[in-house]
Design an enzyme around this catalytic site. Structure first.
Site, PDB file in Angstrom:
ATOM      1  N   THR A  13      -7.980  44.254  11.578  1.00 12.82           N
ATOM      2  CA  THR A  13      -8.516  45.370  11.274  1.00 12.82           C
ATOM      3  C   THR A  13      -8.212  46.938  11.479  1.00 12.82           C
ATOM      4  OG1 THR A  13     -10.027  44.360  13.677  1.00 12.82           O
ATOM      5  CG2 THR A  13     -10.329  47.150  13.297  1.00 12.82           C
ATOM      6  N   TYR A  35     -22.362  39.747  14.667  1.00 14.70           N
ATOM      7  CA  TYR A  35     -23.009  40.208  14.357  1.00 14.70           C
ATOM      8  C   TYR A  35     -24.337  39.573  13.997  1.00 14.70           C
ATOM      9  CZ  TYR A  35     -26.764  41.802  10.951  1.00 14.70           C
ATOM     10  OH  TYR A  35     -27.938  42.689  10.329  1.00 14.70           O
ATOM     11  N   TYR A  73      -9.043  36.818  19.537  1.00 15.66           N
ATOM     12  CA  TYR A  73      -8.480  37.905  19.300  1.00 15.66           C
ATOM     13  C   TYR A  73     -10.126  38.670  20.636  1.00 15.66           C
ATOM     14  CZ  TYR A  73      -8.971  42.177  18.112  1.00 15.66           C
ATOM     15  OH  TYR A  73      -9.237  44.165  17.919  1.00 15.66           O
ATOM     16  N   ARG A 104     -16.148  45.488  19.442  1.00 10.69           N
ATOM     17  CA  ARG A 104     -16.442  44.975  18.175  1.00 10.69           C
ATOM     18  C   ARG A 104     -17.241  44.155  17.783  1.00 10.69           C
ATOM     19  NH1 ARG A 104     -13.636  47.718  14.185  1.00 10.69           N
ATOM     20  NH2 ARG A 104     -11.574  49.647  15.331  1.00 10.69           N
ATOM     21  N   LYS A 110      -4.920  37.801  22.959  1.00 13.47           N
ATOM     22  CA  LYS A 110      -5.050  39.272  22.812  1.00 13.47           C
ATOM     23  C   LYS A 110      -6.970  39.538  23.390  1.00 13.47           C
ATOM     24  CE  LYS A 110      -5.262  42.853  19.368  1.00 13.47           C
ATOM     25  NZ  LYS A 110      -5.735  43.906  18.244  1.00 13.47           N
ATOM     26  N   ILE A 112      -0.403  43.749  20.910  1.00  6.71           N
ATOM     27  CA  ILE A 112      -0.991  43.896  20.356  1.00  6.71           C
ATOM     28  C   ILE A 112      -1.491  45.157  19.134  1.00  6.71           C
ATOM     29  CG2 ILE A 112      -2.060  42.807  17.618  1.00  6.71           C
ATOM     30  CD1 ILE A 112      -2.058  40.186  19.464  1.00  6.71           C
TER      31      ILE A 112
END
Length: 373
Positions: free
Chosen positions: A115, A178, A202, A207, A230, A269
Protein backbone atom coordinates in the site's frame (compact mmCIF):
# COMPACT_ATOMS: atom_id res chain seq x y z
CA UNK A 1 -6.71 -41.27 -21.61
CA UNK A 2 -9.73 -42.99 -23.18
CA UNK A 3 -11.58 -42.61 -19.89
CA UNK A 4 -11.35 -38.82 -20.23
CA UNK A 5 -12.53 -38.49 -23.83
CA UNK A 6 -16.22 -38.81 -23.07
CA UNK A 7 -16.13 -36.05 -20.49
CA UNK A 8 -15.45 -33.15 -22.81
CA UNK A 9 -12.12 -32.21 -21.20
CA UNK A 10 -9.55 -32.82 -23.93
CA UNK A 11 -9.09 -33.69 -27.57
CA UNK A 12 -8.94 -37.38 -28.42
CA UNK A 13 -5.56 -36.70 -29.95
CA UNK A 14 -4.30 -34.53 -27.08
CA UNK A 15 -0.63 -35.06 -26.18
CA UNK A 16 -1.25 -34.21 -22.52
CA UNK A 17 -0.25 -36.76 -19.91
CA UNK A 18 -1.37 -36.57 -16.30
CA UNK A 19 0.44 -37.95 -13.25
CA UNK A 20 -1.08 -41.09 -11.85
CA UNK A 21 -1.61 -39.35 -8.53
CA UNK A 22 -4.41 -37.12 -9.94
CA UNK A 23 -7.88 -38.15 -8.86
CA UNK A 24 -10.61 -37.32 -11.38
CA UNK A 25 -14.08 -36.28 -10.33
CA UNK A 26 -17.24 -36.07 -12.40
CA UNK A 27 -19.14 -32.85 -11.87
CA UNK A 28 -22.24 -31.47 -13.58
CA UNK A 29 -21.37 -28.63 -15.91
CA UNK A 30 -22.61 -26.80 -18.96
CA UNK A 31 -22.82 -28.74 -22.24
CA UNK A 32 -19.38 -29.11 -23.79
CA UNK A 33 -17.93 -30.17 -27.11
CA UNK A 34 -15.30 -32.85 -27.55
CA UNK A 35 -12.88 -32.47 -30.44
CA UNK A 36 -12.35 -35.69 -32.37
CA UNK A 37 -9.97 -34.89 -35.15
CA UNK A 38 -11.78 -32.24 -37.22
CA UNK A 39 -15.25 -33.10 -35.97
CA UNK A 40 -16.86 -31.43 -32.98
CA UNK A 41 -19.65 -33.32 -31.26
CA UNK A 42 -21.87 -32.55 -28.31
CA UNK A 43 -21.27 -34.53 -25.15
CA UNK A 44 -23.29 -34.83 -21.98
CA UNK A 45 -23.06 -31.96 -19.46
CA UNK A 46 -20.41 -33.70 -17.39
CA UNK A 47 -16.81 -32.55 -17.06
CA UNK A 48 -13.73 -34.21 -15.70
CA UNK A 49 -12.02 -31.96 -13.20
CA UNK A 50 -8.35 -32.36 -12.38
CA UNK A 51 -7.59 -30.87 -8.95
CA UNK A 52 -4.50 -28.63 -9.03
CA UNK A 53 -4.07 -29.32 -12.73
CA UNK A 54 -1.69 -26.38 -13.11
CA UNK A 55 1.70 -27.44 -11.81
CA UNK A 56 3.59 -24.71 -9.92
CA UNK A 57 5.88 -22.55 -12.03
CA UNK A 58 8.91 -22.58 -9.77
CA UNK A 59 12.66 -22.99 -9.78
CA UNK A 60 14.63 -25.12 -7.37
CA UNK A 61 17.88 -23.22 -7.87
CA UNK A 62 19.51 -21.95 -4.69
CA UNK A 63 20.29 -18.35 -5.66
CA UNK A 64 18.35 -15.97 -3.41
CA UNK A 65 16.31 -18.86 -1.98
CA UNK A 66 15.10 -18.12 1.51
CA UNK A 67 13.52 -20.55 3.91
CA UNK A 68 10.51 -19.58 5.95
CA UNK A 69 12.46 -19.41 9.20
CA UNK A 70 14.63 -16.65 7.72
CA UNK A 71 11.51 -14.55 7.15
CA UNK A 72 10.09 -15.31 10.59
CA UNK A 73 13.20 -13.88 12.25
CA UNK A 74 12.90 -10.39 10.73
CA UNK A 75 12.23 -7.57 13.20
CA UNK A 76 12.07 -4.42 11.05
CA UNK A 77 10.47 -4.60 7.61
CA UNK A 78 9.88 -1.33 5.77
CA UNK A 79 6.90 -0.95 3.45
CA UNK A 80 9.08 0.97 1.02
CA UNK A 81 7.89 4.06 -0.85
CA UNK A 82 7.94 4.10 -4.66
CA UNK A 83 9.18 7.50 -5.93
CA UNK A 84 8.29 8.89 -9.35
CA UNK A 85 9.75 10.95 -12.15
CA UNK A 86 7.81 14.05 -13.29
CA UNK A 87 6.02 12.00 -15.96
CA UNK A 88 4.88 9.41 -13.40
CA UNK A 89 7.31 6.62 -14.24
CA UNK A 90 9.41 5.07 -11.46
CA UNK A 91 12.38 7.11 -10.28
CA UNK A 92 14.73 4.16 -9.85
CA UNK A 93 17.67 6.34 -8.79
CA UNK A 94 15.67 7.78 -5.90
CA UNK A 95 14.27 4.34 -5.12
CA UNK A 96 17.75 2.83 -4.94
CA UNK A 97 18.84 5.57 -2.56
CA UNK A 98 15.84 4.89 -0.34
CA UNK A 99 16.56 1.15 -0.20
CA UNK A 100 20.28 1.73 0.42
CA UNK A 101 19.40 4.00 3.33
CA UNK A 102 17.11 1.33 4.78
CA UNK A 103 19.94 -1.19 4.63
CA UNK A 104 22.46 1.21 6.17
CA UNK A 105 20.07 2.06 9.03
CA UNK A 106 19.32 -1.56 9.88
CA UNK A 107 16.06 -2.51 8.22
CA UNK A 108 16.05 -6.24 7.48
CA UNK A 109 13.37 -6.44 4.83
CA UNK A 110 11.32 -4.34 2.43
CA UNK A 111 7.78 -4.79 1.17
CA UNK A 112 7.81 -3.90 -2.53
CA UNK A 113 4.62 -2.58 -4.08
CA UNK A 114 2.57 -2.64 -0.90
CA UNK A 115 0.00 0.00 0.00
CA UNK A 116 2.81 2.41 0.91
CA UNK A 117 4.63 1.57 -2.31
CA UNK A 118 1.37 2.10 -4.23
CA UNK A 119 1.18 -1.33 -5.78
CA UNK A 120 -2.52 -0.59 -6.22
CA UNK A 121 -1.56 2.10 -8.78
CA UNK A 122 0.88 -0.10 -10.71
CA UNK A 123 0.37 -2.34 -13.67
CA UNK A 124 1.52 -5.89 -12.98
CA UNK A 125 4.37 -5.34 -15.43
CA UNK A 126 5.59 -2.40 -13.34
CA UNK A 127 5.02 -4.33 -10.14
CA UNK A 128 7.02 -7.41 -11.10
CA UNK A 129 9.74 -5.27 -12.68
CA UNK A 130 10.21 -3.37 -9.42
CA UNK A 131 10.37 -6.61 -7.42
CA UNK A 132 12.96 -7.98 -9.84
CA UNK A 133 14.96 -4.75 -9.77
CA UNK A 134 15.00 -4.78 -5.97
CA UNK A 135 16.17 -8.39 -5.87
CA UNK A 136 18.87 -7.80 -8.48
CA UNK A 137 20.27 -4.73 -6.75
CA UNK A 138 19.74 -5.50 -3.06
CA UNK A 139 18.66 -9.13 -2.65
CA UNK A 140 21.98 -10.19 -1.12
CA UNK A 141 21.70 -7.52 1.62
CA UNK A 142 18.03 -7.31 2.52
CA UNK A 143 14.99 -9.58 2.27
CA UNK A 144 12.68 -8.63 -0.59
CA UNK A 145 9.02 -9.36 0.09
CA UNK A 146 6.77 -8.77 -2.89
CA UNK A 147 3.21 -7.69 -2.39
CA UNK A 148 1.71 -10.07 -4.94
CA UNK A 149 -1.68 -10.32 -3.31
CA UNK A 150 -4.90 -9.46 -5.08
CA UNK A 151 -8.64 -9.74 -4.64
CA UNK A 152 -8.54 -11.91 -7.76
CA UNK A 153 -7.18 -15.37 -7.01
CA UNK A 154 -6.11 -15.75 -10.64
CA UNK A 155 -4.04 -12.55 -10.45
CA UNK A 156 -2.58 -13.49 -7.07
CA UNK A 157 -1.42 -16.84 -8.43
CA UNK A 158 0.09 -15.34 -11.57
CA UNK A 159 1.83 -12.46 -9.80
CA UNK A 160 3.20 -14.71 -7.07
CA UNK A 161 4.60 -17.16 -9.59
CA UNK A 162 6.29 -14.29 -11.38
CA UNK A 163 7.53 -12.73 -8.16
CA UNK A 164 9.25 -15.90 -7.03
CA UNK A 165 10.56 -16.45 -10.55
CA UNK A 166 12.37 -13.10 -10.43
CA UNK A 167 13.81 -13.93 -7.03
CA UNK A 168 11.69 -12.40 -4.29
CA UNK A 169 12.27 -14.02 -0.92
CA UNK A 170 8.67 -14.02 0.28
CA UNK A 171 5.18 -12.92 -0.71
CA UNK A 172 2.68 -10.71 1.10
CA UNK A 173 -0.96 -11.71 0.61
CA UNK A 174 -4.14 -9.88 1.54
CA UNK A 175 -7.62 -11.36 1.74
CA UNK A 176 -9.96 -10.52 -1.16
CA UNK A 177 -11.36 -7.01 -0.74
CA UNK A 178 -14.33 -5.18 -2.30
CA UNK A 179 -15.61 -8.34 -3.98
CA UNK A 180 -15.51 -10.08 -0.63
CA UNK A 181 -15.89 -13.82 -0.35
CA UNK A 182 -16.94 -16.28 2.35
CA UNK A 183 -14.56 -17.52 5.03
CA UNK A 184 -14.25 -20.78 3.10
CA UNK A 185 -13.46 -18.86 -0.07
CA UNK A 186 -10.90 -16.72 1.76
CA UNK A 187 -9.17 -19.84 3.04
CA UNK A 188 -9.15 -21.41 -0.43
CA UNK A 189 -7.73 -18.17 -1.88
CA UNK A 190 -4.74 -18.26 0.47
CA UNK A 191 -4.19 -21.98 -0.01
CA UNK A 192 -3.71 -21.51 -3.76
CA UNK A 193 -0.56 -19.42 -3.19
CA UNK A 194 0.93 -20.79 0.01
CA UNK A 195 2.66 -23.68 -1.72
CA UNK A 196 4.77 -21.31 -3.84
CA UNK A 197 7.11 -20.03 -1.13
CA UNK A 198 7.39 -18.18 2.19
CA UNK A 199 4.23 -16.14 2.73
CA UNK A 200 3.08 -13.40 5.09
CA UNK A 201 -0.69 -13.02 5.45
CA UNK A 202 -1.86 -9.42 5.81
CA UNK A 203 -4.94 -8.63 7.90
CA UNK A 204 -6.12 -5.03 7.57
CA UNK A 205 -9.92 -4.88 7.93
CA UNK A 206 -9.81 -1.09 7.64
CA UNK A 207 -8.94 -1.55 3.97
CA UNK A 208 -10.60 -4.87 3.13
CA UNK A 209 -13.74 -4.47 5.29
CA UNK A 210 -13.33 -8.12 6.29
CA UNK A 211 -11.36 -9.50 9.21
CA UNK A 212 -9.32 -12.67 8.78
CA UNK A 213 -10.51 -14.61 11.83
CA UNK A 214 -8.00 -16.47 13.99
CA UNK A 215 -9.31 -19.92 13.07
CA UNK A 216 -8.37 -19.22 9.44
CA UNK A 217 -4.85 -18.20 10.44
CA UNK A 218 -4.49 -21.28 12.63
CA UNK A 219 -5.49 -23.48 9.70
CA UNK A 220 -3.11 -21.74 7.29
CA UNK A 221 -0.26 -21.93 9.81
CA UNK A 222 -0.06 -25.70 9.29
CA UNK A 223 1.54 -25.01 5.91
CA UNK A 224 5.35 -25.00 6.07
CA UNK A 225 5.48 -21.84 3.90
CA UNK A 226 3.34 -19.83 6.31
CA UNK A 227 5.75 -17.26 7.78
CA UNK A 228 3.35 -15.25 9.90
CA UNK A 229 0.81 -12.45 9.97
CA UNK A 230 0.96 -8.72 9.50
CA UNK A 231 -1.81 -7.88 11.95
CA UNK A 232 -3.64 -4.54 12.13
CA UNK A 233 -6.55 -5.47 14.42
CA UNK A 234 -4.67 -4.73 17.63
CA UNK A 235 -2.44 -6.14 20.31
CA UNK A 236 -5.03 -8.46 21.86
CA UNK A 237 -5.08 -10.32 18.55
CA UNK A 238 -1.29 -10.22 18.42
CA UNK A 239 -1.11 -11.91 21.81
CA UNK A 240 -3.70 -14.52 20.84
CA UNK A 241 -1.40 -15.56 18.01
CA UNK A 242 1.92 -15.36 19.80
CA UNK A 243 0.59 -17.49 22.66
CA UNK A 244 -0.04 -20.16 20.02
CA UNK A 245 3.40 -19.93 18.44
CA UNK A 246 2.46 -17.82 15.43
CA UNK A 247 4.84 -15.08 14.28
CA UNK A 248 3.20 -11.65 14.14
CA UNK A 249 4.39 -8.31 12.84
CA UNK A 250 2.44 -5.29 13.99
CA UNK A 251 0.91 -3.44 11.07
CA UNK A 252 0.25 -0.40 13.26
CA UNK A 253 3.28 1.78 13.90
CA UNK A 254 1.64 3.40 16.93
CA UNK A 255 1.19 -0.02 18.58
CA UNK A 256 4.39 -1.76 17.50
CA UNK A 257 6.45 -0.96 20.62
CA UNK A 258 3.88 -2.50 22.95
CA UNK A 259 3.25 -5.33 20.51
CA UNK A 260 6.93 -6.22 20.57
CA UNK A 261 7.66 -5.91 24.27
CA UNK A 262 4.30 -6.61 25.95
CA UNK A 263 2.46 -9.02 23.64
CA UNK A 264 5.16 -11.21 22.12
CA UNK A 265 5.19 -9.68 18.64
CA UNK A 266 8.20 -10.38 16.46
CA UNK A 267 8.51 -6.89 15.01
CA UNK A 268 6.87 -4.37 12.72
CA UNK A 269 6.09 -3.90 9.06
CA UNK A 270 6.42 -0.16 9.15
CA UNK A 271 5.56 2.94 7.17
CA UNK A 272 7.29 5.37 9.54
CA UNK A 273 10.60 3.55 9.03
CA UNK A 274 10.68 5.17 5.57
CA UNK A 275 11.44 8.36 7.48
CA UNK A 276 13.34 7.26 10.60
CA UNK A 277 14.60 3.72 9.97
CA UNK A 278 17.30 3.86 12.64
CA UNK A 279 14.86 4.86 15.37
CA UNK A 280 12.36 2.20 14.35
CA UNK A 281 15.13 -0.38 14.52
CA UNK A 282 16.06 0.84 17.98
CA UNK A 283 12.42 0.53 19.03
CA UNK A 284 12.34 -3.13 17.93
CA UNK A 285 15.82 -4.29 18.97
CA UNK A 286 16.97 -2.50 22.10
CA UNK A 287 14.34 -3.40 24.63
CA UNK A 288 11.47 -1.47 26.09
CA UNK A 289 11.91 2.24 25.47
CA UNK A 290 8.79 4.12 26.43
CA UNK A 291 10.53 7.47 26.09
CA UNK A 292 11.50 6.87 22.47
CA UNK A 293 8.05 5.48 21.70
CA UNK A 294 6.45 8.60 23.16
CA UNK A 295 8.82 10.77 21.13
CA UNK A 296 7.82 9.03 17.89
CA UNK A 297 4.05 8.94 18.45
CA UNK A 298 3.43 12.54 17.28
CA UNK A 299 5.31 11.76 14.06
CA UNK A 300 3.36 8.53 13.58
CA UNK A 301 0.07 10.35 14.17
CA UNK A 302 1.12 12.94 11.58
CA UNK A 303 1.99 10.25 9.01
CA UNK A 304 -1.42 8.59 9.39
CA UNK A 305 -3.69 11.63 9.72
CA UNK A 306 -4.85 10.91 6.15
CA UNK A 307 -4.94 7.50 4.47
CA UNK A 308 -1.51 6.02 3.86
CA UNK A 309 0.61 6.77 1.77
CA UNK A 310 -0.38 10.46 1.61
CA UNK A 311 1.59 11.44 4.72
CA UNK A 312 4.79 9.54 4.00
CA UNK A 313 4.78 10.72 0.38
CA UNK A 314 4.48 14.33 1.51
CA UNK A 315 7.22 13.88 4.12
CA UNK A 316 9.73 12.28 1.76
CA UNK A 317 9.21 15.12 -0.71
CA UNK A 318 9.80 17.66 2.05
CA UNK A 319 12.97 15.83 3.06
CA UNK A 320 14.25 16.07 -0.50
CA UNK A 321 14.69 12.32 -1.05
CA UNK A 322 11.79 11.93 -3.47
CA UNK A 323 10.45 14.28 -6.09
CA UNK A 324 7.14 15.93 -5.13
CA UNK A 325 5.30 13.83 -7.69
CA UNK A 326 2.03 12.10 -6.80
CA UNK A 327 0.12 9.56 -8.81
CA UNK A 328 -3.55 10.42 -8.40
CA UNK A 329 -5.77 9.86 -6.51
CA UNK A 330 -3.17 10.72 -3.86
CA UNK A 331 -2.48 14.39 -3.21
CA UNK A 332 -0.11 16.01 -0.70
CA UNK A 333 -1.07 17.12 2.76
CA UNK A 334 -2.05 20.80 2.95
CA UNK A 335 0.35 23.62 3.73
CA UNK A 336 -0.53 23.76 7.44
CA UNK A 337 0.36 20.08 7.85
CA UNK A 338 3.60 20.52 5.95
CA UNK A 339 4.56 23.26 8.38
CA UNK A 340 3.81 20.86 11.25
CA UNK A 341 6.14 18.29 9.74
CA UNK A 342 9.04 20.75 9.65
CA UNK A 343 8.52 21.34 13.38
CA UNK A 344 8.42 17.59 14.09
CA UNK A 345 11.68 17.04 12.24
CA UNK A 346 13.38 19.74 14.28
CA UNK A 347 12.00 18.34 17.56
CA UNK A 348 13.15 14.78 16.84
CA UNK A 349 16.38 15.84 15.14
CA UNK A 350 17.09 16.11 11.42
CA UNK A 351 19.95 13.63 11.79
CA UNK A 352 17.47 10.82 12.52
CA UNK A 353 15.60 11.28 9.24
CA UNK A 354 16.52 9.99 5.80
CA UNK A 355 18.30 12.27 3.38
CA UNK A 356 20.76 15.10 3.87
CA UNK A 357 18.94 18.19 2.66
CA UNK A 358 17.25 20.64 4.99
CA UNK A 359 13.58 19.88 5.43
CA UNK A 360 11.37 22.16 3.33
CA UNK A 361 7.74 23.24 3.65
CA UNK A 362 7.21 23.24 -0.16
CA UNK A 363 4.61 25.36 -1.91
CA UNK A 364 1.50 23.91 -3.43
CA UNK A 365 2.89 24.68 -6.88
CA UNK A 366 5.95 22.50 -6.18
CA UNK A 367 3.85 19.35 -6.36
CA UNK A 368 3.07 17.52 -9.58
CA UNK A 369 -0.12 15.45 -9.73
CA UNK A 370 -0.23 12.77 -12.42
CA UNK A 371 -3.44 11.20 -13.69
CA UNK A 372 -2.01 9.35 -16.67
CA UNK A 373 1.27 7.55 -16.45
Amino acid sequence: MAALQGYGLISVNSPLHFPRTHQFKRLHSLPLYCLNGRNARWVSPIAAVVPNFHLPMRSLEDKNRTNTEDIRSLRVITAIKTPYLPDGRFDLEAYDNLVNTQIEKGAEGVIVGGTTGEGQLMSWDEHIMLIGHTVNCFGARIKVIGNTGSNSTREAIHATEQGFAVGMHAALHINPYYGKTSIEGMTAHFQTVLHMGPTIIYNVPGRTSQDIPPHVIFKLSRNANFAGVKECVGNNRVEEYTENGIVVWSGNDDQCHDSRWDHGGTGVISVTSNLVPGLMRKLMFEGRNSALNAQLLPLIDWVFQEPNPIGVNTALAQLGVARPVFRLPYVPLPMSKRVEFVKLVKEIGREHFVGERDVQVLDDDDFILIGRY
